[in-house]
Write an enzyme that holds these catalytic residues in place. Structure first.
Site, mmCIF file in Angstrom:
data_model
loop_
_atom_site.group_PDB
_atom_site.id
_atom_site.type_symbol
_atom_site.label_atom_id
_atom_site.label_comp_id
_atom_site.label_asym_id
_atom_site.label_seq_id
_atom_site.Cartn_x
_atom_site.Cartn_y
_atom_site.Cartn_z
ATOM 1 C CG ASN A 208 -0.225 -0.120 2.515
ATOM 2 O OD1 ASN A 208 0.592 0.726 2.848
ATOM 3 N ND2 ASN A 208 -0.528 -1.166 3.279
ATOM 4 C CG ASP A 304 -7.568 -7.686 13.416
ATOM 5 O OD1 ASP A 304 -6.834 -6.823 13.934
ATOM 6 O OD2 ASP A 304 -8.738 -7.475 13.090
ATOM 7 C CE LYS A 341 -9.840 -4.207 13.387
ATOM 8 N NZ LYS A 341 -9.410 -5.316 12.518
#
Length: 398
Positions: A208, A304, A341
């Protein structure tokens, strides 16, 4: 900054002892006085004559020096310094420290001292990662021993990984932070930064546009407040800050491993732009064109990291901060992400192309917490970092 400070420098027997002369020069240039102690093994790597000439002080090597011990010299040596620094700190010496053993001058000084102690570990990667070494490290941290490093890198044994002694400049910065006594001087903080690169084949990868500038600025701001910072970075465009422990990674899975190895910490700031997906089976050789046929890539979900740390059953950092890079409905999406989260704070920003934020020099964030959404004006990334570091210091010292 170190003018008038007295450093007792214990040099133990590892190949990294060759860096000790440079560290002495740096300390002396800052105005510190250095009293050197060499273990017997250290004398195989650096000579007492070299160390004495650079320090301008007598080098101490023997516990049973009759003149010194008539006046309990080892007790005096251990207590007149403002800081005891062990560089390099070998697995053997750190094991003695953790278990309270003393069979030579260095280990006796470390057991007899009531002065703060800072160690710069240096050992083979397998030794550093061994469960016994990790137990000893955890015990030393619990005992209040300060750490600088180890770094990730190539070693004299030919292996690569964590265990390399921090560079003398990094050790100097850690010593200066100790004497600065900032609001975070007793805190250990993890910062992740930069993008991750997920390989497709040996020459292609998924990435990215993150430059790593914001994470780097945050690590620098936290270090300026006295924190011991572990900086886990992907392949960023900007160089890492000085005075922090740098762990370089490429992929999301490597970043998770580095994060787990850095725990426990008082706070964790997850500023890295971790790729959500990776190629399930990256090719071991370059994928070739085949008569115009397109390759088929099967994706798998990456770990994650933010959620795993936020939801730890035990050993969770007191403060976990995440980032949410959004292109629309920024506050709504970031608020939902924080709840999903389980982190304490989320810094949300609009990274749609028109903002120029992704990869740019400025940022405009919204800090989302239990108190609601606090919208910050657009400012430089270094100013965002300073503001966040101050908030973290307030939260950890309240």
């Amino acid at each position: 900054m170190l003018a008038g400070k007295r450093i007792l420098l214990i040099i133990s027997g590892g190949i990294a002892a060759f860096k000790a002369p440079h560290l002495i020069r740096l300390l002396k240039a800052r105005g510190a006085s250095v009293t050197p102690v060499l273990t017997e093994a250290a004398r195989q790597f650096v000579t007492p004559l070299t160390i004495s000439a650079l320090a301008g002080e007598k080098v101490y090597t023997d516990l049973f020096d009759l003149t010194g011990e008539a006046e309990m010299g080892h007790i005096q040596l251990s207590r007149v310094a403002d800081l005891v620094v062990v560089a390099p700190a070998t697995a053997n010496l750190m094991g003695k420290m953790a278990q309270g053993l003393c069979d030579d001058l260095a280990s006796t000084l470390l057991l007899a001292t009531d002065t703060p102690v800072m160690v710069a570990p240096a050992m083979n990667v397998r030794m550093w990662l061994h469960p016994a070494m990790q137990r000893n490290t955890a015990q030393l941290r619990a005992d209040g021993i300060l750490f600088t490093g180890p770094d990730d890198g190539d070693m004299a044994c030919g292996e690569h990984g964590p265990g390399r002694m921090a560079e003398p400049e990094e050790i100097l910065a850690a010593i200066e932070r100790f004497f600065t006594k900032g609001p975070l001087s007793s805190k250990r903080i993890l910062v992740t930064s930069g993008p991750t690169h997920e390989p497709i084949d040996p020459v292609r990868y998924i990435a990215n546009r993150s430059s790593g500038a914001q994470g780097t600025a945050i690590a620098r701001a936290l270090a300026a407040l006295g924190a011991e910072v572990v900086f886990v970075t992907g392949p960023a465009d900007v160089p890492p800050p000085d005075g922090v422990q740098v762990v370089r990674v490429e992929t999301a899975q490597q970043m998770l491993q580095a994060v787990e190895a850095a725990l426990p910490v008082d706070a964790a700031v997850f500023a890295a732009a971790v790729a959500d997906w990776r190629v399930a089976s990256a090719s071991g050789s370059k994928i070739k064109k085949q008569n115009g046929a397109l390759p088929v890539l099967e994706f798998a979900e990456n770990p994650d990291i933010l959620a795993q740390v936020s939801q730890m059953a035990s050993g969770r950092p007191s403060l976990v901060v995440g980032f949410a890079a959004e292109t629309d409905d920024v506050i709504a999406h970031a608020t939902a992400k924080r709840q999903r989260k389980g982190c304490d704070w989320i810094l949300a920003n609009d990274v749609s192309p028109a903002t120029g934020i992704m990869g740019g020099t400025e940022n405009a964030v919204v800090l989302i917490s239990d108190a609601g959404a606090d919208e910050w004006p657009r400012m430089s990334k270094s100013e965002v970092a300073t503001r966040l570091a101050d908030r973290i210091a307030t939260a950890l010292t309240a």
